[in-house]
Design a protein around this motif. Structure first.
Motif, mmCIF file in Angstrom:
data_model
loop_
_atom_site.group_PDB
_atom_site.id
_atom_site.type_symbol
_atom_site.label_atom_id
_atom_site.label_comp_id
_atom_site.label_asym_id
_atom_site.label_seq_id
_atom_site.Cartn_x
_atom_site.Cartn_y
_atom_site.Cartn_z
ATOM 1 N N ARG A 522 0.838 -1.210 0.000
ATOM 2 C CA ARG A 522 0.000 0.000 0.000
ATOM 3 C C ARG A 522 0.872 1.260 0.000
ATOM 4 O O ARG A 522 0.565 2.254 -0.646
ATOM 5 N N SER A 1017 -6.718 8.615 2.532
ATOM 6 C CA SER A 1017 -6.766 7.279 1.958
ATOM 7 C C SER A 1017 -5.875 6.309 2.747
ATOM 8 O O SER A 1017 -6.278 5.190 3.056
ATOM 9 N N HIS A 1021 -7.501 3.174 4.873
ATOM 10 C CA HIS A 1021 -7.132 1.801 4.485
ATOM 11 C C HIS A 1021 -6.492 1.077 5.654
ATOM 12 O O HIS A 1021 -6.806 -0.084 5.931
ATOM 13 N N PHE A 1048 -11.833 -3.474 -0.303
ATOM 14 C CA PHE A 1048 -10.405 -3.201 -0.483
ATOM 15 C C PHE A 1048 -10.051 -2.792 -1.909
ATOM 16 O O PHE A 1048 -9.009 -2.217 -2.131
ATOM 17 N N ILE A 1052 -11.805 1.495 -1.871
ATOM 18 C CA ILE A 1052 -10.516 2.174 -1.633
ATOM 19 C C ILE A 1052 -10.091 2.946 -2.880
ATOM 20 O O ILE A 1052 -9.560 4.056 -2.790
ATOM 21 N N ASP A 1056 -9.171 6.745 -3.038
ATOM 22 C CA ASP A 1056 -7.869 7.140 -3.595
ATOM 23 C C ASP A 1056 -7.999 8.237 -4.642
ATOM 24 O O ASP A 1056 -7.312 9.255 -4.583
ATOM 25 N N VAL A 1236 -16.243 1.693 4.281
ATOM 26 C CA VAL A 1236 -14.903 1.306 4.745
ATOM 27 C C VAL A 1236 -14.847 1.352 6.276
ATOM 28 O O VAL A 1236 -14.201 0.519 6.912
#
Length: 1497
Positions: A522, A1017, A1021, A1048, A1052, A1056, A1236
Motif C-alpha cells: 500500500r 486514503s 485503508h 479493499f 478504496i 484514492d 470502509v
C-alpha cells in the motif's frame, strides 16, 4: 406566386410593432414543417422497417390520431377547392392559395400513413411527428396573430371561408400536438408485458423521454421512503448481458483469429521459404529461428477495434448530439454581443431586447435538452461496455490454461472486472471531447478573431505552449498509472489469499506479519499516487490559468499593438464569454487525457488477459471410442502431459493404459508422484505434449480439496440439475449425510458458507461426493475423497457408493486413494511414481509380481492378517454415531433425534422468515442521508489544518477571479480621450498581476487537496485493514469474501482517486455559483426578486434528487459485491465446473448478477439527467431574468456592468448543474468512506503482548463447552480432562463428533460458553490472543499456502536462519524436493500454493511446526492427504522431534495413534472414553469398534 414581396424589413424589423409579410407567411412558414417531414420520412420509414417492436392493436387513441390527420387533409383540400371555386367566379386568387394547401394536404396524408405504420411497428410515441406538429403549430401561431390583427384593424380585407378553415386547422394542429405528447398502449408480444417490473422508458412518450419525466415516479418513491431492491426496474433487453456480451466476445475472437492469420503469414513468408529450399539443412534451422521469433513481432489483436465495432454504431448518435450542442454553445456570446449593442443604441425598439432575451432562453433550453440526451447515450454505452468486459473476463477465466492462470492472480482478475471495467464506463462520457474540444477551440478562436482581430494569435501561441507541458504530464501520468495498478493488483491478490486462509493466519498468529506486507504494498501504491498528485496539481494549474493567460495575452497585444484599439464592453465581454467557453474544453482536456491514459492502461491489461492461452480442447478426445474401453491412452509414442507448454512434462511414459468400462481403478503412490495430475490430465486440465488420450461418456469429478458453493446444502448436491427426489434421498443416504441434515436448522435448505466454512472437512468431502453421484455421469474421477472421513464412514461410503456393490457399481471409477484396505476390491491398480505408471495390475497380480508395491504393502498394511478387504462390513446405525459437524453445531436446534422429512414450501418459508438456515450476511445498503459523522471522519482523516488551508486558498482564488473581472468592466467603461484610453497600461498591469496571484492560489489548493486525499486514503485503508484482521473468525464466516474484496478494491479506489477530485470540483463549483450570484445581484438588483424563489426551487429539486440518487448508489454498491463473490467462487472451482460441463449455467448466473447490479446503476444515471434538465431550466431562468432586467434598466446600466452580469449569468447554468452533480457525486461517493468504516464497529479479538510461556505444556480442560452462535445449542459440552506435559494424546470420534471444535476452543477461534481451559495453570481466556496462538502450534486440516517464496511461507517474520529452515525441511522430508528446485528456498509458490501437491503442502505445514517448536502441538488430521509411507515418516518425525512436547492428534488413521499415551474418544460433542489405547480396546467400547472397522484388530 404571392402577387406581393416576400420580405419587407421596414415592416418586420425597423418598427415598434413587427409583422411578417403575407407572402412569407403563406410560403416559407407554411412549407417549413412540410419540408422537415418529407426530409425525415424516408430515413424514419427505413428505421421502422428494420426495428419492429411488435404490433399495436387498433384502439381509440390511434383512431383519434388518424382521424385528426385525416381531418387536416380534408381542410387543406377544402381550401384548394375553394380557390378553384373563386377562380371559376373570376376572382383569380394568387397561385400560392393553390400551391400551399396542396403541399399541406399531401403532407397531412403522409402524417396519417406514418401514424398507421408506427402502430404496425409497435411505436408507442413518435418524436418525428411530435416535432412536425410543434413546428406546424409555431408557424401557424405567427399567421394566427397576423390574422387577428388584420381582422381588428382592417375587417374589410377578411375572407370568411379562409379564416374559418384556418382556425379549424389551427385547433386541429393543437389537438394533434397534444395527442402526439401522449403514449399508446403496449405492443402485443412485448417484453414489457411479460415483465413484472418493466422499465417505463420504452412505453414513455417522446416528450417524457426527452425530459426524463418517466423516472419521476421512482424519484417520488425515493423521496417518500428509502428505495429498496424491489423498486428497481428490469433492464431493457438491449442493455442485458446476454445481448451485450456475445457481441463483444464474437468480435474479439475474430480479431484474435485475424492476428493469428497475420502471424502465420509473417512466419512463413515466400522469400524465407526460397532461402530454405536453397540452403537445405541450414535453411531448416533458419526457418525454426523464424518460427520462434515470429510471435514476438506479430500483430496484437485489437480489443479497442472489437469494442468500437460492438458499441460504436449506438455511440455515434452521441457524436451527432455533441456537434449540435457545441454549435449552440456559441449562441450565448453572439446574443450577448447583440444585447450590448442594443444597450449602446438608445434608438432601437424595446422589443428587440425582449426578443433577444426570449431567443437566449429558447436556445439555452434546447441546448440543455440536447446535452442531456448526449450524456444519456454516453452513459448507457458505458454501462454496456462494462457489462461486456465483465462478461468477457468471466468467460475467459473459465477456459484459461493453468499456466496462464498462474500469471493472472485472483486479485488481478478481480481488478480487471472492478477497476478496469469501471474505467471504460467513466471514459464513455468524455471520450467525445477528443474531437469536440478542438472543434470548440476552433469555433471560439474564429469568433474571437471576428471580435479582436489578429491579436487572438497571441492567445493561440499561449495555448500551443501549453500542449508540450501537458503532453509531458500525460506521459508521466501513464507511467504512474501502470505502477499504481501493479501495486493494486498485488495488494488485492494478497488480501484475497489472506481472506481465503484467514483461519491459518489466526491459528499461527500471523496477522501482524501479513498486515505489514499489505501495508508495504500500500505504501508503494501511495508513493506513486503522491507523485501523480504533484503532476495533477501542475496540470490543474496550467489548465485553470490557461484561459486567463490566453485572455491576458490577447488583450495585452490588442491594446499595445495600436493605442487606438479601444477595449470596450462589447469586445471585452463577448471575448470573455468566448474565453469562458474556451475554458471548458481546456479544463476538460487534461481530465480526458488522464482518463484516456488510464483506459489505455486498462485496455492493455484486458487485452493481455483475454489473449492468454486457453486449455487445449483436444488434449482429451471426448468422442465415443471404439471397443468397450471407457478411458484409455493409446499411442505409438509415450503420452506426456504438462501443466504448461513451456515446462517439462509432469506426466510421462503413460504407455497404453486402458481402463475397461464399468471397472474400479485405484491409483496409489507417494506424495507428489502425480496421482492428482493423472486425473487432471483426464479432465483436460493439462496440456498434452504428445500421444492421445480419450474419455468415453460424461465425467463427474470429486476434487481432493472439496469445492463447496455458498448456497444451500440441497443446491450444492443437486448442482443445477432437475430435482429427482427419490434419487436425491438415495444419494444422501449413501453418502451418510442424513444425520447431518437432521441437525441443521433448515435441513437441506440450510445455507452453507463460503468455501463450506460451516461444515467439517469430512462433511464437505461427502457433499462433494454426493454432488458427483447425483449428477449421474458415466465416468467418475475421485481424488482421494475418503481421506477426510474416519475409517468407519469411509468404509460405509466405499461399500454404498464406490465399491462393487455401491451405487456406482456399473460406472467407470478412477479412485486416487491412500487407504490400502480398499485395494483388494479394485479391478485394476495403477502405481504412480515420479509422474509415471511404475506398476499396474490387479491386487493379486501386483502381490505376485512382488515389486515395490508388494513390499510397501507388507511394511504398512499387515496384509496377510487384514481381512477388511474381503469381509463385507455392515454399516452401523449412522444416526446414532454421527453427531453435529465441526462447525454446523452453531446451527443445531434442540431436538436432535427427530428425523426431518424434506420440508414443504410452507415450512421452508417459515424457516426463511426466521432466518434459521441463513449464515452469510448479504451486503446491506444503509438508508437515509449520509451522516455528518462520515464527512467529519473524512475531514479528520485529511487533517483539520490542511482542510482549512485548502478552503482558504479556494476562497482566495475565486475572490481574485471576481475582482479581476470587475477590474475589466471598469476598464471597459474608461472614457476615450483623443481616440485612446489613457490608463490602459495601469489597467493591464493590475489585471495581469491579479491573474498571477490566482495561479499561485490554484496551485496551492490543488496540491493541498490531493495530498489531503492521499493522507485520508492511507489512514482509512490502514484502519480497515487493522479492523478486519482483528475481527473474530465468526465475522469471516458471516461476511462473504466478495464484500471484503469489494471494500479493499472498489471502495478504496474511490477514496484514492475519485473523492479528492470530486471535492476539488465541488468546492470550485460552489464558489463559482456564489460569485455569479454576487455579480448578477450587484449589476441588476431586480434579480433579487427572482433569485430567492429560484434558489428554493433549486434546493428542493436537489434534495428531492439526492434522496433517490444516494440510495441508488448504495444499492448499486451492495449489488456489486455478489459479482466478485461469485467470481471468486468460480475461480476456485473452475476445474469442477469444467468437469461437469456446467460453464453455461455459471456464465448465466454471473450475467444475472451483473444485470442486477446494472438495474441499480441505470436509474441513477437517468436520475442525473432528470436533475440536470430541471436545474439547467432553473439556471436558464436566471440567465433570462438577468438579461430581461438588464433590458428593462438599460438607461441606468453601464455597458461594462451589463456585459459582466450576463457573462457571469451565462456561466451560471453550467456551474449550477456542475455543483449539483458534484454535491450528489460527493454524497454518493462518500458512501465509500461509510462502507470502509463499517467494520470498525464489529467485535474485535483482544490483544496483549507476548511473554515467555508455557514451560511444561500441561493442559487442564474443566467442564468445557462452546457454541458457535448465541442462538444455537452447544457444539461440545461437559468435557473435563487433564493432560500432563509431554503426553501424546489422540483425539478420535466419528466425522463431526466435535474433534476440531475442541481445537477451535483451545486456540480461542471460538470463545468458551462454559468451563475453562488451563495451560500450565494459566486460564487461556485471560490471555491476549496473539500471546496464546503464538505459543501453541497447529498443523491444520487444510494446508494453506500464500503466494510468495517458500521461505516466506515457512517464516513470515524472518525469525529463523537458513540453517534452521533447511533442518525443518529435512525433518519434514521435503529437503530433497526443495533442493531440486532451481530457486530452492526462494521458489515462488503460486496463489494458494497450487504449484505444489496437497501432500507437499501438508509437509510444509509440518515444517512450520518444526520451526516454531512450541510446547504444545496440535495435529488436525494433518496426514489425511499423504500416503502411508509419508505418514509413517511424519509420525516418526513427530515422535523424535516433539518428544518433550504435548501432542494432541486428531486422527482418522487409528494406526498412527495406537502407541500414544492416551486416547480421547468424543461422541455427540461429549467425552465418551479417555484412557490408554490398550485399556480402551480391552473395554470393548466405541474405540474398540472403530479399531475393528479400521482393520487393526
Amino acid at each position: 406566386i404571392c402577387l406581393c414581396s416576400l420580405q419587407d424589413w421596414n415592416l418586420t424589423w425597423h418598427t415598434d410593432v413587427p409583422e411578417l409579410t403575407q407572402c412569407f407567411q403563406n410560403t416559407v412558414l407554411a412549407w417549413l414543417p412540410c419540408l422537415y417531414l418529407w426530409l425525415c420520412a424516408p430515413f424514419y420509414i427505413l428505421y421502422l422497417h428494420t426495428h419492429s417492436s411488435g404490433y399495436i392493436c387498433m384502439n381509440h387513441f390511434n383512431k383519434a390520431k388518424t382521424a385528426v390527420s385525416f381531418l387536416l387533409w380534408i381542410i387543406c383540400w377544402a381550401d384548394v377547392f375553394y380557390s378553384f371555386w373563386e377562380r371559376s367566379r373570376e376572382l383569380f386568387p394568387a397561385p400560392v392559395h393553390f400551391l400551399t394547401p396542396t403541399v399541406l394536404g399531401i403532407t397531412m396524408l403522409l402524417s396519417c400513413l406514418l401514424v398507421q405504420y408506427e402502430r404496425m411497428k409497435g411505436v408507442q410515441s413518435s418524436g418525428v411527428l411530435l416535432i412536425f406538429w410543434l413546428l406546424a403549430l409555431l408557424c401557424a401561431t405567427v399567421s394566427f396573430r397576423s390574422r387577428v390583427l388584420l381582422a381588428l384593424n382592417q375587417p374589410a380585407l377578411v375572407s370568411v371561408w379562409r379564416y374559418t378553415t384556418f382556425f379549424i386547422y389551427y385547433i386541429l394542429l393543437l389537438v394533434a400536438l397534444v395527442l402526439s405528447c401522449l403514449s399508446d398502449q403496449l405492443p402485443l408480444f412485448s417484453q414489457a408485458v411479460k415483465d413484472t417490473n418493466p422499465c417505463p422508458e420504452s412505453g414513455a412518450s417522446f416528450l417524457s423521454r426527452i425530459t426524463f419525466w418517466w423516472i419521476s415516479r421512482m424519484m417520488v418513491t425515493g423521496f417518500k421512503r428509502p428505495l429498496v431492491e424491489s423498486d428497481l426496474w428490469s433492464l431493457h433487453p438491449e442493455n442485458r448481458s446476454h445481448r451485450v456480451v456475445p457481441g463483444l466476445v464474437q468480435r474479439w475472437n475474430r480479431q484474435r483469429q485475424k492476428a493469428k492469420r497475420l502471424q502465420t503469414k509473417f512466419m512463413y513468408s515466400p522469400k524465407k521459404a526460397q532461402q530454405t529450399e536453397a540452403k537445405g539443412a541450414s535453411g531448416a534451422d533458419e526457418a525454426e529461428i523464424l518460427i520462434v521469433k515470429g510471435p514476438q513481432q506479430s500483430k496484437e489483436p485489437s480489443l479497442l477495434w472489437a469494442l468500437c465495432l460492438t458499441f460504436g454504431p449506438y455511440f455515434l448518435i452521441s457524436g451527432l448530439y455533441k456537434i449540435i450542442h457545441d454549435v449552440l454553445m456559441f449562441v450565448g456570446p453572439l446574443i450577448l454581443r447583440l444585447l450590448i449593442s442594443f444597450i449602446n443604441s438608445p434608438d432601437s425598439p424595446s422589443w428587440h431586447g425582449f426578443f433577444y432575451t426570449g431567443l437566449l432562453f429558447v436556445c439555452t433550453c434546447f441546448q440543455s435538452l440536447i446535452l442531456q440526451q448526449y450524456f444519456h447515450v454516453c452513459f448507457v454505452s458505458g454501462m454496456r461496455v462494462r457489462s461486456a468486459i465483465i462478461g468477457a473476463v468471466y468467460r475467459k477465466a473459465l477456459v484459461i490454461s493453468n499456466a496462464a492462470r498462474r500469471s493472472s492472480t485472483v486479485g488481478e482478475i478481480v481488478n480487471l472486472m472492478s477497476v478496469d471495467a469501471q474505467r471504460f464506463m467513466d471514459l464513455s462520457a468524455y471520450i467525445n471531447m477528443i474531437w469536440s474540444a478542438p472543434l470548440q477551440v476552433v469555433l471560439a478562436l474564429y469568433f474571437l478573431w471576428e471580435t479582436l482581430g489578429p491579436s487572438v494569435l497571441a492567445g493561440v501561441a499561449v495555448m500551443l505552449l501549453m500542449v508540450p507541458v501537458n503532453a509531458f504530464i500525460a506521459m508521466k501520468t501513464k507511467t504512474y498509472q501502470v505502477a499504481q495498478m501493479k501495486s493494486k493488483d498485488g495488494r488485492i491478490k494478497l488480501m484475497n489469499e489472506m481472506l481465503n486462509g484467514i483461519k491459518v493466519l489466526k491459528l499461527y498468529a500471523w496477522e501482524l506479519a501479513f498486515q505489514d506486507k499489505v501495508s508495504e504494498i500500500r505504501q508503494s501504491e501511495l508513493r506513486v499516487l503522491k507523485k501523480a498528485a504533484y503532476l495533477g496539481a501542475m496540470s490543474t494549474f496550467t489548465w485553470i490559468c490557461a484561459p486567463f493567460l490566453v485572455a491576458l495575452s490577447t488583450f495585452a497585444v490588442y491594446v499595445l499593438v495600436d493605442e487606438r484599439n479601444i477595449l470596450d464592453a462589447q469586445k471585452a465581454f463577448v471575448s470573455l464569454a468566448l474565453f469562458n467557453i474556451l475554458r471548458f474544453p481546456l479544463n476538460m482536456l487534461p481530465m480526458v487525457i488522464s482518463s484516456l491514459v488510464q483506459a489505455s492502461v486498462s485496455l492493455k491489461r484486458l487485452r493481455t488477459f483475454l489473449s492468454h492461452e486457453e486449455l487445449q480442447e483436444d488434449s482429451v478426445d471426448r468422442s465415443a471410442v471404439l471397443g468397450c474401453e471407457d478411458l484409455l491412452w493409446h499411442s505409438n509414442a509415450n503420452v506426456a502431459f504438462s501443466w504448461s507448454r513451456s515446462e517439462a512434462p509432469t506426466l510421462k511414459s503413460l504407455l497404453n493404459v486402458q481402463i475397461p468400462e464399468g471397472s474400479l481403478v485405484a491409483v496409489v503412490g507417494l506424495v507428489g508422484s502425480g496421482k492428482s495430475s493423472l486425473l487432471s490430465a483426464l479432465l483436460g486440465e493439462m496440456d498434452k505434449i504428445e500421444g492421445t488420450a480419450s474419455v468415453k461418456g460424461s465425467v463427474a469429478y470429486v476434487s481432493q480439496q472439496a469445492w463447496i458453493q455458498n448456497s444451500t446444502l440441497k443446491e450444492n448436491i443437486v448442482f443445477g440439475q432437475e430435482l429427482n427426489d427419490p434419487w436425491y434421498q438415495q444419494v444422501v443416504e449413501a453418502c451418510a449425510l442424513r444425520p447431518d441434515m437432521e441437525i441443521l436448522p433448515a435441513g437441506d435448505d440450510t445455507e452453507i458458507g463460503e468455501k463450506g466454512v460451516n461444515l467439517s472437512g469430512g462433511q464437505k468431502q461427502r457433499v462433494s461426493l454426493a454432488r458427483a453421484i447425483y449428477c449421474d455421469r458415466s465416468v467418475y474421477l475421485l481424488d482421494d475423497p475418503l481421506s477426510a472421513v474416519d475409517a468407519h464412514v469411509g468404509k460405509h461410503i466405499f461399500d454404498k457408493v464406490i465399491g462393487p456393490q455401491g451405487l456406482l457399481k456399473d460406472k467407470t471409477r478412477v479412485l486416487v486413494t491412500h487407504g490400502l484396505s480398499y485395494l483388494p476390491q479394485a479391478d485394476l491398480i495403477l502405481v504412480m511414481g515420479e509422474g509415471q505408471v511404475t506398476e499396474r495390475g490387479s491386487y493379486q497380480q501386483l502381490l505376485t509380481t512382488d515389486g515395490a508395491f508388494a513390499e510397501f504393502l507388507r511394511t504398512y498394511a499387515s496384509v496377510d492378517n487384514n481381512d477388511s478387504g474381503k469381509t463385507q462390513c455392515h454399516p452401523p446405525n449412522m444416526t446414532e454415531r454421527l453427531s453435529p459437524p465441526n462447525m454446523t453445531k452453531r446451527l443445531s436446534p434442540p431436538n436432535m433425534t427427530k428425523r426431518l422429512s424434506p420440508p414443504n414450501m410452507t415450512e421452508r418459508l417459515e424457516r426463511a422468515k426466521s432466518g434459521a438456515g441463513k449464515l452469510t450476511e448479504a451486503d446491506k445498503a444503509s438508508t437515509g442521508q449520509v451522516k455528518l459523522s462520515v464527512f467529519l471522519t473524512y475531514a479528520k482523516a485529511i487533517g483539520v489544518p490542511l482542510t482549512v488551508v485548502s478552503v482558504l486558498l479556494f476562497f482566495t482564488h475565486h475572490l481574485l477571479s471576481l475582482f479581476s473581472n470587475y477590474w475589466l468592466s471598469w476598464w471597459t467603461d474608461d472614457p476615450v480621450v483623443n481616440g485612446t484610453q489613457p490608463d490602459r497600461l495601469m489597467r493591464l498591469g493590475v489585471y495581469g498581476s491579479l491573474g498571477l496571484f490566482q495561479g499561485v492560489a490554484v496551485f496551492g489548493y490543488s496540491l493541498s487537496m490531493s495530498i489531503g486525499g492521499i493522507m485520508a486514503s492511507r489512514y482509512l485503508h490502514q484502519c480497515m485493514l487493522h479492523d478486519v484482521l482483528r475481527s473474530p473468525i465468526s465475522f469471516f464466516e458471516r461476511t462473504p469474501s466478495g464484500n471484503l474484496v469489494n471494500r479493499f478494491s472498489k471502495e478504496i479506489d474511490t477514496i484514492d482517486s475519485v473523492i479528492p477530485s470530486i471535492l476539488k470540483m465541488f468546492t470550485g463549483s460552489m464558489f463559482n455559483v456564489l460569485s455569479c450570484c454576487v455579480v448578477i445581484l450587484t449589476a441588476t438588483p431586480l434579480v433579487a426578486i427572482i433569485i430567492p424563489f429560484l434558489g428554493v426551487l433549486y434546493f428542493f429539486v436537489q434534495r428531492f434528487y439526492v434522496a433517490s440518487s444516494r440510495q441508488l448508489k448504495r444499492l448499486e454498491s451492495v449489488s456489486r459485491s455478489p459479482i466478485f463473490t461469485h467470481f471468486n467462487e468460480t475461480l476456485l472451482g473452475a476445474s469442477v465446473i469444467r468437469a461437469f460441463r456446467e460453464q453455461k449455467r455459471f456464465i448465466g448466473e454471473s450475467d444475472l448478477r451483473v444485470d442486477h447490479n446494472q438495474e441499480a446503476y441505470f436509474p441513477s444515471i437517468v436520475a442525473n439527467r432528470w436533475l440536470a434538465i430541471r436545474l439547467e431550466f432553473v439556471g436558464n431562468c436566471i440567465v433570462s431574468c438577468a438579461a430581461l432586467f438588464a433590458v428593462m434598466a438599460r438607461s441606468s446600466l453601464s455597458p461594462g456592468i451589463m456585459g459582466l452580469s450576463i457573462t457571469y449569468a451565462l456561466q451560471l447554468t453550467a456551474s449550477l448543474n456542475w455543483l449539483v452533480r458534484m454535491s450528489s457525486d460527493l454524497e454518493t461517493n462518500i458512501v465509500a468512506v461509510e462502507r470502509v468504516r463499517e467494520y470498525s464497529h464489529t467485535d474485535k479479538e483482544p490483544r496483549s503482548p507476548p511473554d515467555p510461556w508455557p514451560s511444561a505444556g500441561c493442559i487442564q480442560i474443566r467442564n468445557f463447552g462452546l457454541r458457535y452462535r448465541q442462538d444455537l445449542d452447544m457444539a461440545i459440552h461437559n468435557v473435563s480432562i487433564s493432560i500432563t506435559g509431554g503426553e501424546k494424546v489422540g483425539i478420535v470420534g466419528r466425522t463431526g463428533a466435535g474433534k476440531s471444535s475442541l481445537t477451535m476452543g483451545l486456540f480461542r477461534i471460538i470463545e468458551a460458553s462454559e468451563g475453562q481451559i488451563l495451560i500450565d495453570g494459566v486460564d487461556i481466556s485471560q490471555l491476549g490472543l496473539h500471546q496464546l496462538r503464538s505459543r501453541i502450534t497447529i498443523i491444520p486440516q487444510d494446508p494453506v499456502l500464500f503466494s510468495g517464496s517458500l521461505r516466506m511461507n515457512l517464516d513470515p517474520f524472518n525469525s529463523y536462519s537458513d540453517e534452521e529452515l533447511w533442518r525443518a525441511l529435512e525433518f519434514s522430508h521435503l529437503k530433497v524436493f526443495v533442493t531440486g528446485l532451481p530457486d530452492k528456498l526462494e521458489h515462488e509458490c503460486s496463489e494458494g500454493g497450487e504449484n505444489l501437491s496437497v501432500g507437499q503442502r501438508q509437509l510444509l505445514c509440518l515444517a512450520r511446526a518444526l520451526l516454531r517448536k512450541t510446547k504444545i502441538l496440535v495435529l488436525d488430521e494433518a496426514t489425511a492427504a499423504v500416503d502411508m509411507e509419508t505418514d509413517h515418516l511424519i509420525q516418526s518425525t513427530i515422535r523424535s522431534q516433539f518428544e518433550e512436547c504435548t501432542v494432541l492428534t486428531i486422527a482418522h488413521r487409528l494406526n498412527t495413534i495406537m502407541d500414544y499415551t492416551r486416547v480421547l474418544v468424543l461422541d455427540k460433542g461429549e467425552m465418551a472414553e479417555f484412557d490408554s489405547p490398550d485399556k480402551l480396546v480391552a473395554q470393548r467400547g466405541l474405540f474398540y469398534n472403530m479399531a475393528k472397522d479400521s482393520g487393526l484388530l
